[in-house]
Design a protein around this motif. Structure first.
Motif, PDB file in Angstrom:
ATOM      1  N   LEU A  16      48.168  51.556  42.376  1.00  0.00           N
ATOM      2  CA  LEU A  16      46.701  51.571  42.479  1.00  0.00           C
ATOM      3  C   LEU A  16      46.042  51.341  41.117  1.00  0.00           C
ATOM      4  O   LEU A  16      45.155  52.093  40.689  1.00  0.00           O
ATOM      5  N   GLU A  17      46.506  50.290  40.442  1.00  0.00           N
ATOM      6  CA  GLU A  17      45.890  49.884  39.174  1.00  0.00           C
ATOM      7  C   GLU A  17      44.562  49.203  39.503  1.00  0.00           C
ATOM      8  O   GLU A  17      44.486  47.988  39.688  1.00  0.00           O
ATOM      9  N   LEU A  18      43.504  50.010  39.569  1.00  0.00           N
ATOM     10  CA  LEU A  18      42.232  49.528  40.102  1.00  0.00           C
ATOM     11  C   LEU A  18      41.632  48.389  39.289  1.00  0.00           C
ATOM     12  O   LEU A  18      41.050  47.458  39.854  1.00  0.00           O
ATOM     13  N   PHE A  19      41.760  48.451  37.975  1.00  0.00           N
ATOM     14  CA  PHE A  19      41.175  47.387  37.150  1.00  0.00           C
ATOM     15  C   PHE A  19      41.792  46.038  37.512  1.00  0.00           C
ATOM     16  O   PHE A  19      41.076  45.055  37.748  1.00  0.00           O
ATOM     17  N   ASN A  20      43.122  45.995  37.563  1.00  0.00           N
ATOM     18  CA  ASN A  20      43.802  44.744  37.910  1.00  0.00           C
ATOM     19  C   ASN A  20      43.423  44.273  39.309  1.00  0.00           C
ATOM     20  O   ASN A  20      43.187  43.081  39.540  1.00  0.00           O
ATOM     21  N   LEU A  21      43.364  45.203  40.243  1.00  0.00           N
ATOM     22  CA  LEU A  21      43.064  44.842  41.627  1.00  0.00           C
ATOM     23  C   LEU A  21      41.625  44.357  41.781  1.00  0.00           C
ATOM     24  O   LEU A  21      41.355  43.424  42.546  1.00  0.00           O
ATOM     25  N   ILE A  22      40.706  44.976  41.050  1.00  0.00           N
ATOM     26  CA  ILE A  22      39.303  44.557  41.132  1.00  0.00           C
ATOM     27  C   ILE A  22      39.126  43.155  40.552  1.00  0.00           C
ATOM     28  O   ILE A  22      38.449  42.299  41.138  1.00  0.00           O
ATOM     29  N   ILE A  23      39.748  42.906  39.389  1.00  0.00           N
ATOM     30  CA  ILE A  23      39.655  41.577  38.774  1.00  0.00           C
ATOM     31  C   ILE A  23      40.263  40.526  39.696  1.00  0.00           C
ATOM     32  O   ILE A  23      39.688  39.450  39.916  1.00  0.00           O
ATOM     33  N   PHE A  24      41.419  40.849  40.258  1.00  0.00           N
ATOM     34  CA  PHE A  24      42.070  39.918  41.181  1.00  0.00           C
ATOM     35  C   PHE A  24      41.201  39.704  42.422  1.00  0.00           C
ATOM     36  O   PHE A  24      41.077  38.582  42.923  1.00  0.00           O
ATOM     37  N   GLY A  25      40.591  40.778  42.912  1.00  0.00           N
ATOM     38  CA  GLY A  25      39.724  40.675  44.082  1.00  0.00           C
ATOM     39  C   GLY A  25      38.497  39.817  43.820  1.00  0.00           C
ATOM     40  O   GLY A  25      38.092  39.014  44.672  1.00  0.00           O
ATOM     41  N   ILE A  26      37.907  39.967  42.633  1.00  0.00           N
ATOM     42  CA  ILE A  26      36.754  39.138  42.271  1.00  0.00           C
ATOM     43  C   ILE A  26      37.158  37.666  42.242  1.00  0.00           C
ATOM     44  O   ILE A  26      36.441  36.788  42.743  1.00  0.00           O
ATOM     45  N   GLY A  27      38.323  37.400  41.655  1.00  0.00           N
ATOM     46  CA  GLY A  27      38.823  36.028  41.632  1.00  0.00           C
ATOM     47  C   GLY A  27      39.045  35.484  43.033  1.00  0.00           C
ATOM     48  O   GLY A  27      38.741  34.321  43.317  1.00  0.00           O
ATOM     49  N   SER A  28      39.547  36.332  43.920  1.00  0.00           N
ATOM     50  CA  SER A  28      39.796  35.907  45.300  1.00  0.00           C
ATOM     51  C   SER A  28      38.497  35.526  45.999  1.00  0.00           C
ATOM     52  O   SER A  28      38.434  34.529  46.731  1.00  0.00           O
ATOM     53  N   ILE A  29      37.461  36.312  45.772  1.00  0.00           N
ATOM     54  CA  ILE A  29      36.157  36.016  46.380  1.00  0.00           C
ATOM     55  C   ILE A  29      35.607  34.693  45.849  1.00  0.00           C
ATOM     56  O   ILE A  29      35.100  33.859  46.608  1.00  0.00           O
ATOM     57  N   ILE A  30      35.741  34.501  44.536  1.00  0.00           N
ATOM     58  CA  ILE A  30      35.284  33.241  43.939  1.00  0.00           C
ATOM     59  C   ILE A  30      36.044  32.066  44.541  1.00  0.00           C
ATOM     60  O   ILE A  30      35.464  31.030  44.886  1.00  0.00           O
ATOM     61  N   GLY A  31      37.357  32.230  44.676  1.00  0.00           N
ATOM     62  CA  GLY A  31      38.181  31.153  45.221  1.00  0.00           C
ATOM     63  C   GLY A  31      37.803  30.785  46.636  1.00  0.00           C
ATOM     64  O   GLY A  31      37.737  29.603  46.992  1.00  0.00           O
TER      65      GLY A  31
END
Length: 261
Positions: A172-187
């Motif tokens: 549950l490394e939230l920082f990594n998951l949030i950044i990855f999630g933001i990228g996913s939304i952009i994609g």
């Protein structure tokens, strides 16, 4: 089947290398309408699907992270089998092999080999990973995931961050998951139409190139030591995706015929 359950199934499936989210959408019968709605930013009907996908990704991601931690070689070769078998649906739309296709395949093979890096290790700790790479991984994997036949998780292996994402889910490394999630939304919202148009225009050469990337990057999943039963586990992963990719052809072909009409 409601969208929440479909989302959970989708999330569990797309964690596996070789499993295309776009193909799952086709099988569920929502691909065409979903693309139109996403283009109009009409996301409300798909919020249950999104919620279910997140649940499925966490369930599947945690399981694979735990397997990696306790059974590194066995899990790696299973995923390698899945990954290599995914070349089948990637190359399905290609025309007859020609010199251009061979060159793009070899180019992808070399790039994938060097990008894949050394074999993924045991998940006992996570190396510092650039937030930019996480963002790029989210953008490319999510955009690729929606294109039928293109496995989004394979993009993460090519980028060398598949194990980092699994570990981030497990811990549950939230920082990594949030950044990855933001990228996913952009994609999904910004690149999907662009990538889809490019893919449709240069489908053959891109498919050969991506097949090379997949094969080259598979070295990241090589076992540390060879044991006879490893081949059996590899075969299970390979056959699973091979059969899945065979079943997915029917809905994909139907959509292609519909578009041509």
């Amino acid at each position: 089947m409601n969208l929440m359950i479909k989302g959970i199934i989708l999330g569990c499936i797309i964690v596996l290398p070789g499993m295309s989210g776009g193909t799952v959408f086709l099988i569920f019968g929502i691909y065409e309408n979903m693309l139109k709605d996403l283009a109009k930013l009409n996301i409300k009907p798909y919020l249950p699907l999104l919620a279910g996908s997140i649940i499925g990704i966490f369930i599947s991601g945690m399981l694979f992270a735990l397997f990696f931690e306790s059974f590194r070689d066995e899990t790696a070769v299973f995923l390698m089998g899945c990954l290599i078998a995914s070349i089948r649906p990637v190359l399905k739309p290609c025309e007859k092999l020609n010199l251009q296709g061979i060159l793009f395949f070899l180019g992808g093979l070399v790039i994938g080999y060097y990008m894949g890096g050394e074999p993924i290790g045991l998940m006992v700790e996570i190396e510092e990973i650039s937030w930019i790479l996480l963002m790029i991984g989210g953008i490319l994997s999510s955009a690729a995931m929606i294109i039928p036949g293109i496995p989004g998780s394979s993009v993460l292996i090519v980028l060398g961050i598949y194990d980092s994402i699994l570990y981030s889910i497990k811990e549950l490394e939230l920082f990594n998951l949030i950044i990855f999630g933001i990228g996913s939304i952009i994609g999904i919202f910004l690149l999907i139409n662009i990538l889809n148009n490019i893919y449709e225009k240069y489908r053959s050469v891109i498919s050969y190139f991506f097949a090379g990337l997949i094969l080259g990057s598979s070295r990241a999943l090589l076992p540390y030591s060879f044991k006879p039963y490893i081949l059996l586990i590899f075969a299970v992963g390979f056959i699973l995706v091979w059969i899945w990719s065979g079943k997915q052809n029917a809905p994909a072909d139907e959509l292609q015929k519909k578009d041509e009409n």
